[in-house]
Enzyme design. Structure first.
Site, PDB file in Angstrom:
ATOM      1  N   ARG A  51       0.821  -1.221   0.000  1.00 41.08           N
ATOM      2  CA  ARG A  51       0.000   0.000   0.000  1.00 41.08           C
ATOM      3  C   ARG A  51       0.848   1.261   0.000  1.00 41.08           C
ATOM      4  NH1 ARG A  51      -3.147  -1.545   5.278  1.00 41.08           N
ATOM      5  NH2 ARG A  51      -0.943  -1.859   5.719  1.00 41.08           N
ATOM      6  N   LYS A 148       4.748 -19.005   5.517  1.00 41.51           N
ATOM      7  CA  LYS A 148       4.152 -19.538   6.737  1.00 41.51           C
ATOM      8  C   LYS A 148       3.692 -18.372   7.602  1.00 41.51           C
ATOM      9  CE  LYS A 148       7.144 -19.858  10.617  1.00 41.51           C
ATOM     10  NZ  LYS A 148       7.952 -20.515  11.581  1.00 41.51           N
ATOM     11  N   HIS A 178      11.004 -22.756   4.999  1.00 43.31           N
ATOM     12  CA  HIS A 178      12.368 -22.464   4.547  1.00 43.31           C
ATOM     13  C   HIS A 178      13.379 -23.513   5.040  1.00 43.31           C
ATOM     14  CE1 HIS A 178      12.624 -20.422   8.465  1.00 43.31           C
ATOM     15  NE2 HIS A 178      13.894 -20.677   8.377  1.00 43.31           N
ATOM     16  N   LYS A 182      17.205 -25.533   3.174  1.00 44.75           N
ATOM     17  CA  LYS A 182      18.565 -25.543   3.719  1.00 44.75           C
ATOM     18  C   LYS A 182      19.371 -26.673   3.087  1.00 44.75           C
ATOM     19  CE  LYS A 182      17.386 -23.748   8.295  1.00 44.75           C
ATOM     20  NZ  LYS A 182      18.270 -22.627   8.552  1.00 44.75           N
ATOM     21  N   GLU A 216      17.157 -22.167  20.023  1.00 39.96           N
ATOM     22  CA  GLU A 216      17.515 -20.773  19.757  1.00 39.96           C
ATOM     23  C   GLU A 216      17.974 -20.139  21.060  1.00 39.96           C
ATOM     24  OE1 GLU A 216      14.570 -18.835  16.744  1.00 39.96           O
ATOM     25  OE2 GLU A 216      13.409 -20.151  18.044  1.00 39.96           O
ATOM     26  N   ASP A 235       4.500 -22.580  15.916  1.00 37.91           N
ATOM     27  CA  ASP A 235       5.506 -21.819  15.179  1.00 37.91           C
ATOM     28  C   ASP A 235       6.626 -22.711  14.639  1.00 37.91           C
ATOM     29  OD1 ASP A 235       6.479 -19.240  14.299  1.00 37.91           O
ATOM     30  OD2 ASP A 235       8.089 -19.458  15.778  1.00 37.91           O
ATOM     31  N   HIS A 240       8.486 -26.911  10.905  1.00 38.95           N
ATOM     32  CA  HIS A 240       9.902 -27.204  10.657  1.00 38.95           C
ATOM     33  C   HIS A 240      10.322 -28.583  11.204  1.00 38.95           C
ATOM     34  CE1 HIS A 240      10.017 -23.164   9.377  1.00 38.95           C
ATOM     35  NE2 HIS A 240      10.167 -22.602  10.545  1.00 38.95           N
ATOM     36  N   LYS A 331      13.158 -21.386  22.793  1.00 39.05           N
ATOM     37  CA  LYS A 331      13.874 -20.107  22.742  1.00 39.05           C
ATOM     38  C   LYS A 331      14.651 -19.906  24.029  1.00 39.05           C
ATOM     39  CE  LYS A 331      10.851 -17.829  19.533  1.00 39.05           C
ATOM     40  NZ  LYS A 331      11.897 -17.677  18.507  1.00 39.05           N
TER      41      LYS A 331
HETATM   42  P1  NAP Z   1       5.457  -7.083   7.757  1.00 44.29           P
HETATM   43  O1  NAP Z   1       6.834  -6.591   8.028  1.00 44.29           O
HETATM   44  O2  NAP Z   1       4.357  -6.679   8.684  1.00 44.29           O
HETATM   45  O3  NAP Z   1       5.089  -6.609   6.278  1.00 44.29           O
HETATM   46  C1  NAP Z   1       3.817  -6.765   5.728  1.00 44.29           C
HETATM   47  C2  NAP Z   1       3.843  -6.321   4.286  1.00 44.29           C
HETATM   48  O4  NAP Z   1       2.522  -6.426   3.763  1.00 44.29           O
HETATM   49  C3  NAP Z   1       4.260  -4.873   4.101  1.00 44.29           C
HETATM   50  O5  NAP Z   1       4.952  -4.736   2.876  1.00 44.29           O
HETATM   51  C4  NAP Z   1       2.915  -4.151   4.014  1.00 44.29           C
HETATM   52  O6  NAP Z   1       3.097  -2.932   3.319  1.00 44.29           O
HETATM   53  C5  NAP Z   1       2.105  -5.167   3.229  1.00 44.29           C
HETATM   54  N1  NAP Z   1       0.670  -5.063   3.435  1.00 44.29           N
HETATM   55  C6  NAP Z   1      -0.006  -5.026   4.615  1.00 44.29           C
HETATM   56  N2  NAP Z   1      -1.338  -4.907   4.389  1.00 44.29           N
HETATM   57  C7  NAP Z   1      -1.498  -4.864   3.045  1.00 44.29           C
HETATM   58  C8  NAP Z   1      -2.614  -4.751   2.198  1.00 44.29           C
HETATM   59  N3  NAP Z   1      -3.861  -4.628   2.675  1.00 44.29           N
HETATM   60  N4  NAP Z   1      -2.418  -4.766   0.874  1.00 44.29           N
HETATM   61  C9  NAP Z   1      -1.172  -4.868   0.340  1.00 44.29           C
HETATM   62  N5  NAP Z   1      -0.071  -4.977   1.101  1.00 44.29           N
HETATM   63  C10 NAP Z   1      -0.229  -4.976   2.431  1.00 44.29           C
HETATM   64  O7  NAP Z   1       5.396  -8.659   7.666  1.00 44.29           O
HETATM   65  P2  NAP Z   1       6.592  -9.663   7.325  1.00 44.29           P
HETATM   66  O8  NAP Z   1       7.358  -9.921   8.574  1.00 44.29           O
HETATM   67  O9  NAP Z   1       7.327  -9.190   6.128  1.00 44.29           O
HETATM   68  O10 NAP Z   1       5.792 -11.007   7.023  1.00 44.29           O
HETATM   69  C11 NAP Z   1       5.124 -11.245   5.794  1.00 44.29           C
HETATM   70  C12 NAP Z   1       4.610 -12.683   5.788  1.00 44.29           C
HETATM   71  O11 NAP Z   1       5.716 -13.556   5.902  1.00 44.29           O
HETATM   72  C13 NAP Z   1       3.700 -13.023   6.962  1.00 44.29           C
HETATM   73  O12 NAP Z   1       2.764 -13.988   6.543  1.00 44.29           O
HETATM   74  C14 NAP Z   1       4.664 -13.636   7.974  1.00 44.29           C
HETATM   75  O13 NAP Z   1       4.003 -14.513   8.851  1.00 44.29           O
HETATM   76  C15 NAP Z   1       5.582 -14.388   7.044  1.00 44.29           C
HETATM   77  N6  NAP Z   1       6.908 -14.651   7.601  1.00 44.29           N
HETATM   78  C16 NAP Z   1       7.713 -13.652   8.001  1.00 44.29           C
HETATM   79  C17 NAP Z   1       8.975 -13.939   8.499  1.00 44.29           C
HETATM   80  C18 NAP Z   1       9.918 -12.851   8.920  1.00 44.29           C
HETATM   81  O14 NAP Z   1      11.043 -13.189   9.300  1.00 44.29           O
HETATM   82  N7  NAP Z   1       9.549 -11.599   8.864  1.00 44.29           N
HETATM   83  C19 NAP Z   1       9.409 -15.273   8.587  1.00 44.29           C
HETATM   84  C20 NAP Z   1       8.559 -16.287   8.132  1.00 44.29           C
HETATM   85  C21 NAP Z   1       7.323 -15.964   7.649  1.00 44.29           C
HETATM   86  P3  NAP Z   1       2.050  -1.711   3.421  1.00 44.29           P
HETATM   87  O15 NAP Z   1       1.776  -1.501   4.877  1.00 44.29           O
HETATM   88  O16 NAP Z   1       2.753  -0.584   2.751  1.00 44.29           O
HETATM   89  O17 NAP Z   1       0.850  -2.131   2.656  1.00 44.29           O
END
Ligand code: NAP
Length: 484
Positions: A51, A148, A178, A182, A216, A235, A240, A331
């Site tokens: 967004r 995930k 992921h 590995k 961890e 989680d 995993h 953890k």
């Molecule tokens: P995040 O930092 O909260 O980022 C969310 C992303 O989605 C942002 O780019 C946000 O940008 C966008 N977004 C939110 N609402 C939206 C909407 N209505 N329309 C379009 N875009 C939207 O989350 P994240 O940590 O990157 O995680 C993303 C996914 O990966 C999740 O399902 C999470 O569970 C999974 N995941 C993350 C990690 C990790 O290490 N971070 C690891 C494994 C899995 P805007 O606010 O600009 O729209």
């Protein structure tokens, strides 16, 4: 040994959530490394979507900073980064709105491989799938990458599968775990099925038990809110550790092909016995002088969510009847380490007499750190004084065995994204696999909730709650030490 980079066809990869934490830390740096390796050819593009009010230039700046911060500290040619950034674009899109979708459709090249990475909250998966369909971007060739968590129980996982299945075939869906990307995890399959040595012994007749540890040192960090609704079982264990268990325990697939491998993994999950409450230990880390405990960390003083879980599992099939599997993850433990230990039985009779002591072979597969494996072999202790025996490791650390090539091993995200482009689903979870894992997990969590089960406190820097040690002691076994 020479590293080989197998080129992939040109592609357009759209990252929904392109400005999020995962894109910044993992996806964009991984794509850059593949670009540097020469795998992302001219004509391939990466299109961020979120967004945020950004244009292509703004997204390039965002990506430059992400790579500077999370590029693994490896030196790179700034000109290569500039060239990679040229391949980037951005579209402002709300997954819940109508604006921006037509612009995205216009940007995509017809006839090219198109992958859509859903790096957003799972509640948006169905919305994205529906809009991709409505705006004409859901073609039989498009691929969907899903992060995930895939649901939080069987019902929600089923609902997600159904919402995706309305517009995409299972062969187009790439559910990421992921861990499967590995290098060492894939090596599990190479070791088992590429050597004559192990497979004949890989059963209850020769294997006493198997341990899987994913430890961890960090606490829940900034993910407190998410983690407290999830816990170690959802989680880590359901996905995993379950995947590692499947790869260790499955029957040899007829070939290394996506459905052959996933069929065998599914059979393992379906053969798991329900776990007795006495075979599970849950824990929560306590505070230290410097660090808050779990409950303070997540800001929920009465939280009963576990930051540690250990369990004893039984697989009811011919190969494994009688061989327990002990799994644990948590953890704030003593060290950051992930390993699988296959502990073989003692020899049926010791010709060296009781003074030789008791010995058993242990094959340890280290997933991190220090990726590699070692096989504990019993030999004679050098010197005079009779036949005393000692266990020594036959050690293969990848970094030593493979030399400089080990440094070029792509990380999990690099490999998995390239597999999406190649159309290879072997290292991705199939819908029925995920549902089977939840079907096994749900009764365990429901039982905790019904009994309002309280996790046991454990010290930061320990190996988990005392009862988790007792889980093995009472069977006359012991966990391997958690050490880096
Ligand atoms: P995040 O930092 O909260 O980022 C969310 C992303 O989605 C942002 O780019 C946000 O940008 C966008 N977004 C939110 N609402 C939206 C909407 N209505 N329309 C379009 N875009 C939207 O989350 P994240 O940590 O990157 O995680 C993303 C996914 O990966 C999740 O399902 C999470 O569970 C999974 N995941 C993350 C990690 C990790 O290490 N971070 C690891 C494994 C899995 P805007 O606010 O600009 O729209």
């Amino acid at each position: 040994m020479v590293s080989r980079v197998i080129p992939v066809d040109t592609f357009d990869l759209v990252i929904f959530g392109g400005t999020g934490d995962l894109a910044r830390r993992k996806i964009l740096p991984a794509l850059f490394r593949r670009f540097v390796a020469g795998q992302m050819g001219p004509g391939s593009r990466v299109i961020g979507a979120a967004r945020a009010d950004l244009d292509a230039e703004g997204y390039r700046q965002f990506t430059r900073e992400a790579i500077e911060e999370f590029g693994n500290g490896k030196a790179y040619d700034p000109k290569e980064l500039d060239a990679f950034l040229e391949a980037l674009d951005f579209v402002t899109i709300d997954a819940l709105g109508e604006d921006g979708w037509a612009d995205l459709a216009k940007l995509l090249d017809v006839g090219k491989i198109t992958a859509f990475y859903f790096s957003v909250a799972p509640r948006l998966f169905g919305e994205l799938a529906e809009r991709l369909h409505r705006f004409g971007m859901a073609t039989p060739d498009s691929r969907i990458v899903i992060e995930k968590p895939f649901g939080r129980d069987l019902a929600s996982a089923r609902a997600l599968n159904e919402s995706l299945a309305q517009h995409f075939d299972e062969s187009q869906l790439y559910r990421i775990d992921h861990y499967l990307g590995k290098e060492t995890v894939q090596n599990l399959m190479a070791v088992r099925f590429g050597n004559m040595l192990f497979e004949p012994l890989w059963n209850a007749q020769y294997v006493d038990h198997i341990q899987i540890t994913v430890a961890e040192t960090v606490g829940v960090g900034g993910r407190g809110d998410y983690y407290d609704r999830s816990g170690a079982m959802r989680d880590m264990m359901q996905n995993h550790l379950m995947q590692l268990l499947c790869l260790i325990a499955m029957e040899p697939p007829a070939k290394f092909d996506p459905d052959a491998v996933r069929d065998e993994k599914l059979k393992v999950i379906r053969a798991l016995d329900p776990v007795e409450p006495g075979d599970i230990v849950r824990g929560q880390y306590s505070e230290t002088e410097e660090l808050p405990g779990y409950r303070a960390h997540v800001g929920h003083p009465d939280s009963r969510t576990e930051s540690f879980v250990a369990m004893k599992l039984k697989i009811s099939n011919w190969r494994w009847a009688g061989t327990p599997f002990y799994l644990r993850t948590g953890k704030r433990l003593r060290a950051r380490t992930s390993e699988i230990a296959v502990v073989f039985k003692e020899t049926p009779h010791s010709i060296f007499g009781p003074e030789a002591g008791r010995h058993r072979n242990i094959l340890t597969i280290r997933l991190q750190p220090n990726e590699g494996m070692d096989l504990g072999v019993t030999i004679k202790e050098p010197g005079p004084g009779g036949m005393r025996l000692v266990d020594v490791p036959l050690d293969m650390t990848f970094a030593d065995a493979l030399g400089p090539d080990a440094e070029d091993i792509p990380d999990a995200y690099e490999r998995l994204i390239m597999d999406v482009i190649r159309g290879n689903q072997t290292l991705f979870m199939r819908g029925d696999e995920v549902e089977a894992a939840w079907a096994w997990t749900d009764p365990i969590i429901e039982d905790w909730e019904a009994r309002r089960d309280e996790p046991q406190p454990y010290d930061t820097g320990s190996s988990g709650p005392d009862d988790s040690l007792a889980l093995m002691f009472r069977d006359g076994r012991r966990w391997r030490e958690i050490r880096a």
